[in-house]
Design an enzyme around this catalytic site. Structure first.
Site, mmCIF file in Angstrom:
data_model
loop_
_atom_site.group_PDB
_atom_site.id
_atom_site.type_symbol
_atom_site.label_atom_id
_atom_site.label_comp_id
_atom_site.label_asym_id
_atom_site.label_seq_id
_atom_site.Cartn_x
_atom_site.Cartn_y
_atom_site.Cartn_z
ATOM 1 N NE ARG A 1 95.126 43.499 -38.635
ATOM 2 C CZ ARG A 1 95.484 42.893 -37.491
ATOM 3 N NH1 ARG A 1 94.646 42.875 -36.457
ATOM 4 N NH2 ARG A 1 96.647 42.292 -37.393
ATOM 5 C CB ALA B 1 73.709 38.241 -25.028
ATOM 6 N NE ARG C 1 118.389 71.314 -55.153
ATOM 7 C CZ ARG C 1 117.907 71.645 -56.354
ATOM 8 N NH1 ARG C 1 118.569 71.287 -57.448
ATOM 9 N NH2 ARG C 1 116.764 72.299 -56.454
#
Length: 455
Positions: free
Chosen positions: A331, A421, A15
């Protein structure tokens, strides 16, 4: 006295309409059969045997860390047959065996303890768990005589007087092991279904003048799951029970009906949890944390004073007073230090981030050791994979990583160094250095007009 348990988990559960064995469907993040095993353990039943059949390998896989043994029921020929299949487990044992179904996750450990005490204190050969229902239609009735059980009568076999009985058999038992084993030898399948029923053992025991008792339990605790509808009902009951426990322990749930906390989660006092959070597995959240809406946390440790917004944290450790999110992804096997900042659209994978380090936005850190008091500019990427293998990056204390930097592993950035940068770094950056890894800017004047691109 020796005590053990048998859990019946061999049924297919048609079921449920699923390829997953019924007992492996999860309630509040944990498989139903594992709920039952853990309840048995808390109730001091350490020797546990699981009767498996349909989907046996999957059930074994899901229970492999819980120190249980197995019996195999090759054909589902009734509950009595299932216990016959576990006779080897019961062989040469003296004491008590509790028999439970693997799809009854709402039973409380204190109820199991009370069942065993009732059985021992009254000298019963069998004690049946029963419930009282306003509408007992379809259930086997408990017929008592002078307080003890005389027999169990299935609904279809009840006479008018027996139909008026509202005490029903919940399908959970406690047996004297030796009496049960002797009775199993006398079981037969002379019925329309050709099956062996455990309830027939009651009749065998009574025919030999043994006393059979019954203990009435709230029906909610005995609820089994045979369909997705019943699974949802049990999920709601257990979630409410879990959330109520945390509320009583000093946790604030802004909207308890829309907060999803696993059965094994621990949460400290004065932590505030907003709706939409899913907290799973063995997660521990300590005191004075704030979980704003819509985070998922699984199998992680969140130290005190942490603030988390709309983020995913898996199998990781977050240090005290650290902020995470919004939209961060931490993670497995990551450790974030104290007073750190993991900001929006930052992904951390299998890395260690030191105390007071800020990774504020749009950055990927994978397979790295990062020191204390570092600062990562927007768009930093640790390039940890060359297509064949993963490599490690080490960043010392007080390093400043400029925006849009690529750190190509394996590489090391020493203490107190700066990276300009837009640099791509492939070699070690010495302590106290400024690293510049970009092409020198060149301006070609008049190029737009020459190409006819002016608008």
């Amino acid at each position: 006295m020796y005590k053990c348990a048998i859990i019946l988990a061999a049924g297919e559960g048609k079921r449920m309409k699923s390829t997953t064995p019924k007992v492996l469907h999860k309630v509040c993040g944990k498989e139903m059969v594992n709920h039952v095993i853990d309840i048995m353990r808390i109730a001091d039943l350490s020797d546990i045997n699981i009767v498996i059949g349909k989907g046996a390998d999957k059930v074994k896989e899901s229970t492999r860390f819980r120190d249980v043994s197995y019996s195999y029921q090759d054909k589902q020929l009734g509950t009595g047959h299932a216990i016959i299949c576990a006779k080897e487990f019961l062989k040469h044992k003296k004491g008590i065996v509790a028999i439970f179904n693997g799809d009854v996750p709402l039973m409380r450990a204190e109820t199991v303890k009370k069942l065993i005490e009732t059985h021992e204190n009254n000298g019963y050969k069998c004690t049946i768990v029963t419930s009282l229902l306003n509408d007992p239609t379809g259930y086997g009735r408990i017929v008592r005589r002078e307080g003890v059980v005389d027999k169990i009568v299935e609904h279809k076999d009840c006479n008018k007087e027996e139909l008026s009985i509202n005490e029903i058999n919940a399908g959970i038992y406690c047996f004297d092991i030796e009496s049960l084993v002797k009775s199993l030898d006398k079981l037969n399948n002379n019925n329309a279904q050709g099956e062996y029923y455990l309830t027939d053992v009651i009749e065998i025991l009574r025919s030999e003048d043994n006393t059979v008792g019954a203990m009435i339990v709230d029906y909610e605790e005995t609820m089994g799951v045979n369909s997705r509808v019943e699974l949802a009902e049990v999920e709601k009951i257990l979630r409410n029970r879990i959330n109520k426990k945390h509320l009583e322990n000093g946790v604030t749930l802004i909207d308890a009906e829309n907060t999803y906390i696993g059965a094994d989660v621990q949460i400290g006092q004065d932590t505030i949890i907003y709706p939409g959070n899913a907290i799973e597995g063995k997660t521990v959240i300590k005191e004075n944390c704030v979980l704003y809406p819509n985070s998922r946390i699984k199998d992680s440790i969140i130290e005190q004073g942490v603030s988390i917004q709309s983020s995913v944290i898996l199998e990781s450790h977050i240090g005290e007073e650290t902020t995470v999110g919004p939209f961060a992804y931490i993670r497995p096997e990551s450790t974030i230090g104290k007073h750190a900042r993991i900001g929006d659209f930052v992904e951390i994978k299998k890395s260690t981030i030191g105390d007071n380090t800020k990774v504020s936005h749009l950055t990927y850190i994978g397979d790295a050791e990062v020191g204390e008091d570092c600062n990562f500019g927007c768009g930093t990427v640790i390039v940890n994979y060359d297509g064949k293998a993963k490599y490690k990056t080490k960043i010392g204390n007080r390093a400043f990583i400029g925006c849009n930097t690529n750190l190509v592993a394996p590489v090391e950035v020493k203490d107190n160094s700066y990276i300009a940068a837009g640099s791509t770094i492939t070699n070690e950056v010495p302590e106290g250095s400024l690293a510049i890894g970009r092409a020198k800017q060149k301006n070609i004047e008049g190029w737009v007009d020459k190409k006819g691109l002016k608008k």
